[in-house]
Write an enzyme that holds these catalytic residues in place. Structure first.
Site, PDB file in Angstrom:
ATOM      1  N   ASN A 156       3.125  13.852   1.851  1.00 45.03           N
ATOM      2  CA  ASN A 156       2.507  12.966   2.249  1.00 45.03           C
ATOM      3  C   ASN A 156       1.641  13.871   2.661  1.00 45.03           C
ATOM      4  OD1 ASN A 156       3.848  13.608   5.382  1.00 45.03           O
ATOM      5  ND2 ASN A 156       5.697  12.304   4.028  1.00 45.03           N
ATOM      6  N   LYS A 234       9.406  23.932 -15.370  1.00 42.96           N
ATOM      7  CA  LYS A 234       7.769  23.282 -15.318  1.00 42.96           C
ATOM      8  C   LYS A 234       7.766  22.547 -16.028  1.00 42.96           C
ATOM      9  CE  LYS A 234       3.225  23.667 -14.500  1.00 42.96           C
ATOM     10  NZ  LYS A 234       1.981  24.970 -15.079  1.00 42.96           N
ATOM     11  N   PRO A 251      18.517  11.142   2.633  1.00 35.49           N
ATOM     12  CA  PRO A 251      19.414  10.389   3.557  1.00 35.49           C
ATOM     13  C   PRO A 251      18.114  10.043   4.803  1.00 35.49           C
ATOM     14  CG  PRO A 251      19.101  12.822   3.959  1.00 35.49           C
ATOM     15  CD  PRO A 251      18.899  11.713   2.138  1.00 35.49           C
ATOM     16  N   LYS A 284      12.037  -1.614  13.242  1.00 34.23           N
ATOM     17  CA  LYS A 284      13.000  -0.731  12.533  1.00 34.23           C
ATOM     18  C   LYS A 284      14.058  -0.457  13.687  1.00 34.23           C
ATOM     19  CE  LYS A 284       9.939   1.223   9.629  1.00 34.23           C
ATOM     20  NZ  LYS A 284       8.318   2.252   9.274  1.00 34.23           N
ATOM     21  N   LYS A 288      17.591   0.810  13.002  1.00 33.56           N
ATOM     22  CA  LYS A 288      17.970   2.478  12.770  1.00 33.56           C
ATOM     23  C   LYS A 288      19.026   2.600  14.157  1.00 33.56           C
ATOM     24  CE  LYS A 288      14.035   4.130   9.526  1.00 33.56           C
ATOM     25  NZ  LYS A 288      13.956   5.312   8.872  1.00 33.56           N
TER      26      LYS A 288
HETATM   27  O1  PMT Z   1       1.469  14.435  11.562  1.00 38.45           O
HETATM   28  P1  PMT Z   1       0.569  14.479  11.867  1.00 38.45           P
HETATM   29  O2  PMT Z   1      -0.421  14.796  10.939  1.00 38.45           O
HETATM   30  O3  PMT Z   1      -0.032  14.229  13.047  1.00 38.45           O
HETATM   31  O4  PMT Z   1       1.133  12.183  12.151  1.00 38.45           O
HETATM   32  C1  PMT Z   1       2.044  11.989  12.832  1.00 38.45           C
HETATM   33  C2  PMT Z   1       2.540  10.616  12.300  1.00 38.45           C
HETATM   34  C3  PMT Z   1       1.875   9.312  11.472  1.00 38.45           C
HETATM   35  C4  PMT Z   1       3.621  11.395  10.951  1.00 38.45           C
HETATM   36  C5  PMT Z   1       3.845  10.785  12.844  1.00 38.45           C
HETATM   37  O5  PMT Z   1       2.594   9.945  14.317  1.00 38.45           O
HETATM   38  C6  PMT Z   1       4.318   9.486  12.668  1.00 38.45           C
HETATM   39  O6  PMT Z   1       4.075   8.125  12.594  1.00 38.45           O
HETATM   40  N1  PMT Z   1       5.882  10.088  11.794  1.00 38.45           N
HETATM   41  C7  PMT Z   1       6.767   9.178  11.280  1.00 38.45           C
HETATM   42  C8  PMT Z   1       6.275   9.019  10.128  1.00 38.45           C
HETATM   43  C9  PMT Z   1       7.526   8.766   9.313  1.00 38.45           C
HETATM   44  O7  PMT Z   1       7.945   9.060   8.127  1.00 38.45           O
HETATM   45  O8  PMT Z   1       7.281   6.866   9.913  1.00 38.45           O
HETATM   46  P2  PMT Z   1       8.194   5.929   9.045  1.00 38.45           P
HETATM   47  O9  PMT Z   1       8.382   4.438   9.633  1.00 38.45           O
HETATM   48  O10 PMT Z   1       8.865   6.027   7.380  1.00 38.45           O
HETATM   49  O11 PMT Z   1       9.851   6.064   9.746  1.00 38.45           O
HETATM   50  C10 PMT Z   1      10.837   5.815  10.411  1.00 38.45           C
HETATM   51  C11 PMT Z   1      11.060   7.024  11.133  1.00 38.45           C
HETATM   52  O12 PMT Z   1      12.372   7.348  10.210  1.00 38.45           O
HETATM   53  C12 PMT Z   1      10.538   8.161  11.269  1.00 38.45           C
HETATM   54  O13 PMT Z   1      11.153   8.334  13.145  1.00 38.45           O
HETATM   55  C13 PMT Z   1      10.860   9.011  10.645  1.00 38.45           C
HETATM   56  O14 PMT Z   1      11.436  10.788  10.884  1.00 38.45           O
HETATM   57  C14 PMT Z   1      12.809   8.502  10.285  1.00 38.45           C
HETATM   58  N2  PMT Z   1      13.074   8.692   9.165  1.00 38.45           N
HETATM   59  C15 PMT Z   1      12.735   7.993   7.723  1.00 38.45           C
HETATM   60  C16 PMT Z   1      12.553   8.879   7.091  1.00 38.45           C
HETATM   61  C17 PMT Z   1      13.719   9.015   6.633  1.00 38.45           C
HETATM   62  N3  PMT Z   1      14.978   9.436   5.479  1.00 38.45           N
HETATM   63  N4  PMT Z   1      14.216   9.659   8.029  1.00 38.45           N
HETATM   64  C18 PMT Z   1      14.247   9.455   8.985  1.00 38.45           C
HETATM   65  O15 PMT Z   1      14.869   9.752   9.391  1.00 38.45           O
END
Ligand code: PMT
Length: 349
Positions: A156, A234, A251, A284, A288
Protein backbone atom coordinates in the site's frame (compact mmCIF):
# COMPACT_ATOMS: atom_id res chain seq x y z
CA UNK A 1 21.66 32.99 7.40
CA UNK A 2 19.74 34.02 10.52
CA UNK A 3 19.75 37.69 9.63
CA UNK A 4 21.06 38.39 13.14
CA UNK A 5 24.34 39.93 14.22
CA UNK A 6 27.18 37.45 14.73
CA UNK A 7 29.48 37.88 17.70
CA UNK A 8 33.09 37.17 16.79
CA UNK A 9 35.19 39.54 18.86
CA UNK A 10 35.13 39.93 22.60
CA UNK A 11 37.30 43.02 22.70
CA UNK A 12 35.56 45.00 19.96
CA UNK A 13 33.58 47.66 21.85
CA UNK A 14 31.25 48.06 18.87
CA UNK A 15 30.25 44.39 18.95
CA UNK A 16 30.08 44.26 22.74
CA UNK A 17 27.78 47.26 22.61
CA UNK A 18 25.52 45.63 19.99
CA UNK A 19 25.33 42.14 21.45
CA UNK A 20 27.23 41.79 24.72
CA UNK A 21 28.54 38.37 25.67
CA UNK A 22 26.73 38.32 29.01
CA UNK A 23 23.44 39.19 27.30
CA UNK A 24 23.98 36.34 24.83
CA UNK A 25 24.88 33.99 27.68
CA UNK A 26 21.83 34.99 29.73
CA UNK A 27 19.39 34.66 26.85
CA UNK A 28 20.48 31.22 25.66
CA UNK A 29 18.35 28.13 26.32
CA UNK A 30 21.13 25.91 25.04
CA UNK A 31 24.69 26.46 23.79
CA UNK A 32 25.90 24.23 20.95
CA UNK A 33 29.57 24.22 19.98
CA UNK A 34 29.85 22.61 16.54
CA UNK A 35 32.55 21.88 15.65
CA UNK A 36 34.29 21.61 19.00
CA UNK A 37 37.99 21.34 18.17
CA UNK A 38 40.63 19.82 20.47
CA UNK A 39 41.93 23.34 21.14
CA UNK A 40 38.51 24.72 22.05
CA UNK A 41 37.71 21.72 24.25
CA UNK A 42 41.01 22.21 26.10
CA UNK A 43 40.35 25.91 26.62
CA UNK A 44 36.76 25.28 27.77
CA UNK A 45 38.00 22.60 30.18
CA UNK A 46 40.52 25.07 31.60
CA UNK A 47 37.74 27.60 32.23
CA UNK A 48 39.29 30.16 29.92
CA UNK A 49 37.22 33.11 28.71
CA UNK A 50 39.50 34.92 26.32
CA UNK A 51 37.32 34.87 23.20
CA UNK A 52 33.64 35.14 22.35
CA UNK A 53 32.89 31.38 22.45
CA UNK A 54 34.71 30.52 25.69
CA UNK A 55 33.45 33.67 27.42
CA UNK A 56 29.81 32.89 26.58
CA UNK A 57 30.30 29.21 27.55
CA UNK A 58 31.65 30.22 30.94
CA UNK A 59 28.98 32.84 31.56
CA UNK A 60 25.90 30.91 30.47
CA UNK A 61 23.77 28.79 32.75
CA UNK A 62 22.27 27.01 29.74
CA UNK A 63 23.29 23.40 29.01
CA UNK A 64 26.39 23.05 26.82
CA UNK A 65 26.33 20.61 23.89
CA UNK A 66 29.67 19.83 22.25
CA UNK A 67 30.02 18.26 18.82
CA UNK A 68 33.72 17.33 18.67
CA UNK A 69 35.54 17.28 15.35
CA UNK A 70 39.27 16.65 14.96
CA UNK A 71 41.97 14.28 13.81
CA UNK A 72 41.59 10.74 15.23
CA UNK A 73 44.86 10.93 17.18
CA UNK A 74 43.91 14.27 18.70
CA UNK A 75 40.53 12.79 19.71
CA UNK A 76 42.14 9.70 21.23
CA UNK A 77 44.90 11.64 23.00
CA UNK A 78 44.62 11.13 26.78
CA UNK A 79 44.65 14.91 27.31
CA UNK A 80 41.64 15.43 25.03
CA UNK A 81 39.88 12.48 26.69
CA UNK A 82 40.59 14.01 30.13
CA UNK A 83 39.38 17.43 28.98
CA UNK A 84 36.11 15.99 27.64
CA UNK A 85 35.65 13.98 30.87
CA UNK A 86 36.25 17.15 32.91
CA UNK A 87 33.70 19.11 30.87
CA UNK A 88 31.13 16.35 31.39
CA UNK A 89 31.85 15.74 35.09
CA UNK A 90 32.56 19.28 36.28
CA UNK A 91 30.54 21.43 33.89
CA UNK A 92 27.71 18.98 33.06
CA UNK A 93 28.45 19.28 29.33
CA UNK A 94 26.79 16.97 26.81
CA UNK A 95 28.60 15.46 23.86
CA UNK A 96 27.23 14.30 20.49
CA UNK A 97 29.59 12.29 18.29
CA UNK A 98 32.19 12.27 16.97
CA UNK A 99 31.38 9.90 14.13
CA UNK A 100 33.76 7.26 12.86
CA UNK A 101 35.03 7.30 9.28
CA UNK A 102 37.23 9.01 6.72
CA UNK A 103 38.52 12.33 8.07
CA UNK A 104 39.49 15.53 6.27
CA UNK A 105 43.11 14.92 7.38
CA UNK A 106 43.00 11.59 5.44
CA UNK A 107 43.10 9.45 8.58
CA UNK A 108 40.23 7.04 9.26
CA UNK A 109 38.64 6.64 12.69
CA UNK A 110 36.60 8.59 15.24
CA UNK A 111 36.79 12.35 14.80
CA UNK A 112 34.12 13.24 12.23
CA UNK A 113 31.69 15.96 13.19
CA UNK A 114 28.33 14.33 14.00
CA UNK A 115 25.75 14.59 11.21
CA UNK A 116 23.72 17.84 11.47
CA UNK A 117 20.51 15.82 12.01
CA UNK A 118 22.12 14.04 14.97
CA UNK A 119 23.27 17.34 16.47
CA UNK A 120 19.76 18.76 16.09
CA UNK A 121 18.26 15.61 17.64
CA UNK A 122 20.67 15.77 20.59
CA UNK A 123 19.74 19.42 21.08
CA UNK A 124 16.03 18.59 20.90
CA UNK A 125 16.50 15.83 23.48
CA UNK A 126 18.15 18.28 25.85
CA UNK A 127 15.35 20.81 25.36
CA UNK A 128 12.37 18.45 25.55
CA UNK A 129 10.82 17.18 28.72
CA UNK A 130 11.92 13.61 29.39
CA UNK A 131 8.32 12.56 29.97
CA UNK A 132 8.84 8.99 28.81
CA UNK A 133 12.19 8.38 30.52
CA UNK A 134 12.47 4.74 31.58
CA UNK A 135 9.51 3.67 29.43
CA UNK A 136 9.71 1.05 26.70
CA UNK A 137 7.66 1.83 23.60
CA UNK A 138 7.12 -0.44 20.59
CA UNK A 139 5.97 1.23 17.39
CA UNK A 140 5.11 -0.23 13.98
CA UNK A 141 5.42 1.86 10.82
CA UNK A 142 5.23 1.67 7.06
CA UNK A 143 3.52 -0.85 4.81
CA UNK A 144 4.03 -4.59 4.68
CA UNK A 145 4.95 -6.37 1.47
CA UNK A 146 3.18 -9.66 0.88
CA UNK A 147 4.94 -11.65 -1.85
CA UNK A 148 3.05 -12.92 -4.90
CA UNK A 149 6.19 -14.37 -6.45
CA UNK A 150 9.92 -13.52 -6.06
CA UNK A 151 9.49 -10.15 -7.82
CA UNK A 152 5.90 -9.07 -7.13
CA UNK A 153 4.10 -8.20 -3.94
CA UNK A 154 0.89 -6.74 -2.47
CA UNK A 155 1.50 -3.43 -0.68
CA UNK A 156 0.00 0.00 0.00
CA UNK A 157 1.01 3.66 -0.13
CA UNK A 158 2.20 4.08 3.49
CA UNK A 159 5.55 5.91 3.57
CA UNK A 160 6.27 5.30 7.26
CA UNK A 161 6.51 9.06 7.90
CA UNK A 162 3.86 9.18 10.62
CA UNK A 163 5.22 6.15 12.49
CA UNK A 164 8.82 7.36 12.22
CA UNK A 165 7.82 10.81 13.50
CA UNK A 166 6.19 9.17 16.54
CA UNK A 167 9.30 7.02 17.13
CA UNK A 168 11.49 10.15 16.99
CA UNK A 169 9.20 12.06 19.37
CA UNK A 170 9.09 9.15 21.85
CA UNK A 171 12.90 8.85 21.77
CA UNK A 172 13.24 12.59 22.34
CA UNK A 173 10.97 12.19 25.36
CA UNK A 174 13.44 9.66 26.77
CA UNK A 175 11.67 6.39 25.86
CA UNK A 176 13.49 3.22 24.85
CA UNK A 177 11.93 2.84 21.42
CA UNK A 178 11.72 -0.29 19.27
CA UNK A 179 10.52 0.65 15.79
CA UNK A 180 9.32 -2.35 13.78
CA UNK A 181 9.39 -1.06 10.24
CA UNK A 182 8.04 -2.30 6.95
CA UNK A 183 10.00 -1.42 3.80
CA UNK A 184 10.36 2.39 3.65
CA UNK A 185 12.92 4.90 2.40
CA UNK A 186 13.46 6.75 5.67
CA UNK A 187 16.48 7.17 7.95
CA UNK A 188 16.28 5.67 11.43
CA UNK A 189 15.50 8.43 13.95
CA UNK A 190 18.36 9.03 16.42
CA UNK A 191 18.22 6.88 19.54
CA UNK A 192 15.72 4.42 18.06
CA UNK A 193 16.23 0.66 17.78
CA UNK A 194 14.87 -0.25 14.33
CA UNK A 195 13.86 -3.77 13.31
CA UNK A 196 13.25 -4.17 9.57
CA UNK A 197 10.57 -6.59 8.38
CA UNK A 198 8.75 -7.24 5.11
CA UNK A 199 5.59 -9.19 5.76
CA UNK A 200 2.77 -8.92 8.29
CA UNK A 201 3.80 -12.21 9.86
CA UNK A 202 7.38 -10.99 10.31
CA UNK A 203 6.02 -7.77 11.81
CA UNK A 204 3.83 -9.73 14.23
CA UNK A 205 6.84 -11.81 15.38
CA UNK A 206 9.07 -8.74 15.81
CA UNK A 207 6.40 -6.93 17.84
CA UNK A 208 5.99 -9.94 20.15
CA UNK A 209 9.78 -10.10 20.62
CA UNK A 210 9.75 -6.40 21.63
CA UNK A 211 7.38 -7.11 24.55
CA UNK A 212 7.20 -6.39 27.43
CA UNK A 213 6.71 -2.69 26.76
CA UNK A 214 4.84 0.09 28.51
CA UNK A 215 3.21 1.34 25.32
CA UNK A 216 2.45 -0.12 21.88
CA UNK A 217 1.64 2.25 19.02
CA UNK A 218 0.59 0.40 15.88
CA UNK A 219 0.91 2.88 13.01
CA UNK A 220 1.82 0.42 10.26
CA UNK A 221 -0.53 -0.09 7.35
CA UNK A 222 -0.43 -3.86 7.63
CA UNK A 223 -1.75 -5.72 4.59
CA UNK A 224 -5.00 -7.38 5.63
CA UNK A 225 -4.43 -10.23 3.18
CA UNK A 226 -1.52 -12.18 1.76
CA UNK A 227 -1.43 -14.73 -1.02
CA UNK A 228 -2.26 -18.21 0.20
CA UNK A 229 0.98 -19.40 -1.31
CA UNK A 230 3.62 -17.21 -2.97
CA UNK A 231 4.83 -18.72 -6.27
CA UNK A 232 8.42 -19.97 -5.89
CA UNK A 233 9.33 -18.78 -9.42
CA UNK A 234 8.36 -15.63 -11.31
CA UNK A 235 4.86 -16.14 -12.66
CA UNK A 236 4.73 -16.29 -16.46
CA UNK A 237 2.05 -15.01 -18.79
CA UNK A 238 0.36 -18.14 -20.04
CA UNK A 239 -2.45 -17.89 -22.57
CA UNK A 240 -4.79 -14.91 -22.31
CA UNK A 241 -6.31 -15.40 -18.85
CA UNK A 242 -4.59 -13.49 -16.02
CA UNK A 243 -3.80 -15.64 -12.96
CA UNK A 244 -6.26 -15.58 -10.06
CA UNK A 245 -4.66 -14.75 -6.70
CA UNK A 246 -5.95 -16.76 -3.78
CA UNK A 247 -5.74 -14.64 -0.65
CA UNK A 248 -5.84 -15.45 3.03
CA UNK A 249 -6.10 -13.20 6.07
CA UNK A 250 -3.00 -11.92 7.86
CA UNK A 251 -2.72 -12.02 11.65
CA UNK A 252 -4.05 -8.89 13.33
CA UNK A 253 -1.03 -7.56 15.21
CA UNK A 254 -2.89 -4.86 17.14
CA UNK A 255 -5.61 -7.25 18.29
CA UNK A 256 -3.07 -9.86 19.38
CA UNK A 257 -0.99 -7.31 21.34
CA UNK A 258 -4.18 -6.19 23.11
CA UNK A 259 -4.78 -9.71 24.50
CA UNK A 260 -1.12 -10.67 24.97
CA UNK A 261 -0.06 -11.90 28.41
CA UNK A 262 2.53 -9.10 28.36
CA UNK A 263 -0.04 -6.52 27.23
CA UNK A 264 1.42 -2.99 27.37
CA UNK A 265 -0.30 -0.60 29.78
CA UNK A 266 -1.40 1.50 26.83
CA UNK A 267 -2.24 -0.03 23.45
CA UNK A 268 -2.72 2.56 20.69
CA UNK A 269 -3.92 1.63 17.22
CA UNK A 270 -4.43 3.78 14.15
CA UNK A 271 -7.37 3.66 11.78
CA UNK A 272 -7.03 4.61 8.15
CA UNK A 273 -10.53 5.44 6.91
CA UNK A 274 -12.04 7.04 3.84
CA UNK A 275 -15.58 7.62 5.18
CA UNK A 276 -17.37 7.74 8.56
CA UNK A 277 -13.91 8.11 10.06
CA UNK A 278 -14.87 8.43 13.73
CA UNK A 279 -17.63 5.81 13.72
CA UNK A 280 -15.36 3.23 12.13
CA UNK A 281 -12.55 4.12 14.55
CA UNK A 282 -14.88 3.63 17.52
CA UNK A 283 -15.91 0.24 16.20
CA UNK A 284 -12.24 -0.73 15.56
CA UNK A 285 -11.22 0.29 19.09
CA UNK A 286 -13.74 -2.13 20.56
CA UNK A 287 -13.18 -4.94 18.06
CA UNK A 288 -9.39 -4.86 18.37
CA UNK A 289 -9.24 -4.24 22.14
CA UNK A 290 -7.12 -1.07 21.82
CA UNK A 291 -7.19 1.64 24.51
CA UNK A 292 -6.98 4.39 21.92
CA UNK A 293 -7.49 4.55 18.19
CA UNK A 294 -5.96 7.43 16.29
CA UNK A 295 -8.19 7.88 13.26
CA UNK A 296 -7.19 9.64 10.08
CA UNK A 297 -8.93 10.21 6.78
CA UNK A 298 -6.75 8.71 4.05
CA UNK A 299 -8.93 9.67 1.10
CA UNK A 300 -6.54 12.59 0.38
CA UNK A 301 -2.75 12.49 0.48
CA UNK A 302 -2.22 11.59 4.14
CA UNK A 303 -0.55 8.33 3.11
CA UNK A 304 2.84 9.44 1.84
CA UNK A 305 2.22 13.13 2.63
CA UNK A 306 3.75 15.32 5.33
CA UNK A 307 0.62 16.47 7.16
CA UNK A 308 -2.21 14.75 9.00
CA UNK A 309 -5.41 15.60 10.89
CA UNK A 310 -6.18 12.99 13.53
CA UNK A 311 -8.99 12.14 15.94
CA UNK A 312 -7.94 10.39 19.13
CA UNK A 313 -10.73 8.00 20.13
CA UNK A 314 -10.67 6.61 23.67
CA UNK A 315 -13.15 5.54 26.33
CA UNK A 316 -13.23 9.22 27.38
CA UNK A 317 -14.53 10.38 23.99
CA UNK A 318 -12.99 11.89 20.88
CA UNK A 319 -10.32 14.58 20.67
CA UNK A 320 -9.95 16.04 17.17
CA UNK A 321 -6.72 17.83 16.30
CA UNK A 322 -6.45 20.25 13.36
CA UNK A 323 -4.32 19.39 10.35
CA UNK A 324 -0.63 19.81 11.17
CA UNK A 325 2.77 18.42 10.12
CA UNK A 326 3.20 14.74 11.01
CA UNK A 327 6.02 15.72 13.41
CA UNK A 328 3.55 17.87 15.36
CA UNK A 329 0.93 15.09 15.38
CA UNK A 330 3.67 12.86 16.83
CA UNK A 331 4.63 15.38 19.52
CA UNK A 332 0.97 15.89 20.50
CA UNK A 333 0.37 12.14 20.72
CA UNK A 334 3.51 11.49 22.77
CA UNK A 335 2.51 14.28 25.17
CA UNK A 336 -0.92 12.69 25.67
CA UNK A 337 0.61 9.24 26.13
CA UNK A 338 2.99 10.56 28.83
CA UNK A 339 0.04 12.22 30.60
CA UNK A 340 -2.05 9.05 30.40
CA UNK A 341 0.73 6.96 31.92
CA UNK A 342 1.05 9.39 34.81
CA UNK A 343 -2.75 9.50 35.33
CA UNK A 344 -3.00 5.72 35.22
CA UNK A 345 -0.66 5.82 38.20
CA UNK A 346 1.78 3.41 36.60
CA UNK A 347 4.54 5.76 37.76
CA UNK A 348 4.93 9.42 38.58
CA UNK A 349 6.86 11.76 36.29
O1 PMT B 1 3.00 5.97 6.63
P1 PMT B 1 2.44 7.32 6.24
O2 PMT B 1 2.59 7.61 4.75
O3 PMT B 1 2.99 8.44 7.09
O4 PMT B 1 0.87 7.27 6.50
C1 PMT B 1 0.39 7.15 7.81
C2 PMT B 1 -0.80 6.17 7.89
C3 PMT B 1 -1.98 6.74 7.11
C4 PMT B 1 -0.42 4.81 7.34
C5 PMT B 1 -1.14 6.05 9.42
O5 PMT B 1 -1.46 7.30 9.94
C6 PMT B 1 -2.28 5.07 9.66
O6 PMT B 1 -3.44 5.38 9.53
N1 PMT B 1 -1.93 3.81 10.00
C7 PMT B 1 -2.87 2.69 10.11
C8 PMT B 1 -3.08 2.10 8.77
C9 PMT B 1 -4.03 0.91 8.79
O7 PMT B 1 -3.66 -0.15 8.36
O8 PMT B 1 -5.19 1.13 9.31
P2 PMT B 1 -6.35 0.00 9.48
O9 PMT B 1 -7.57 0.78 9.79
O10 PMT B 1 -6.37 -0.92 8.30
O11 PMT B 1 -5.87 -0.84 10.73
C10 PMT B 1 -6.26 -0.52 12.06
C11 PMT B 1 -5.16 -0.84 13.03
O12 PMT B 1 -4.90 -2.24 13.04
C12 PMT B 1 -3.83 -0.17 12.74
O13 PMT B 1 -3.24 0.19 13.97
C13 PMT B 1 -3.02 -1.26 12.07
O14 PMT B 1 -1.59 -1.11 12.32
C14 PMT B 1 -3.55 -2.50 12.77
N2 PMT B 1 -3.48 -3.74 11.98
C15 PMT B 1 -4.17 -3.86 10.81
C16 PMT B 1 -4.15 -5.05 10.14
C17 PMT B 1 -3.41 -6.14 10.65
N3 PMT B 1 -3.35 -7.30 10.04
N4 PMT B 1 -2.74 -5.98 11.81
C18 PMT B 1 -2.76 -4.82 12.48
O15 PMT B 1 -2.14 -4.69 13.54
Amino acid sequence: LTGRAVMTDLVDPGQEHDIGHIRVADRADLMIVAPATANLIARLAAGMADDAVTAVALATRAPLLLAPSMNVNMWQHPLTAANVRRLIDVAGAHVVGPGDGFLACRWTGPGRLAEPADIVAAAARLRSAQDLAGRAVVITAGPTHEPIDPVRYIANRSSGKQGYAIAAAAARAGAKVTLVSGPVALATPPGVNRVDVETAREMADAVKRALPADVAIMVAAVADWRTLEAAPEKMKKRGSAPPALRLTENPDILASVAVHEKRPKLVVGFAAETEQVIDHAKEKRKRKGADWIVANDVSGDVMGGNANAVHIVSDKGVESLPEMPKDDVAAALVERIADALVKSGSRSR
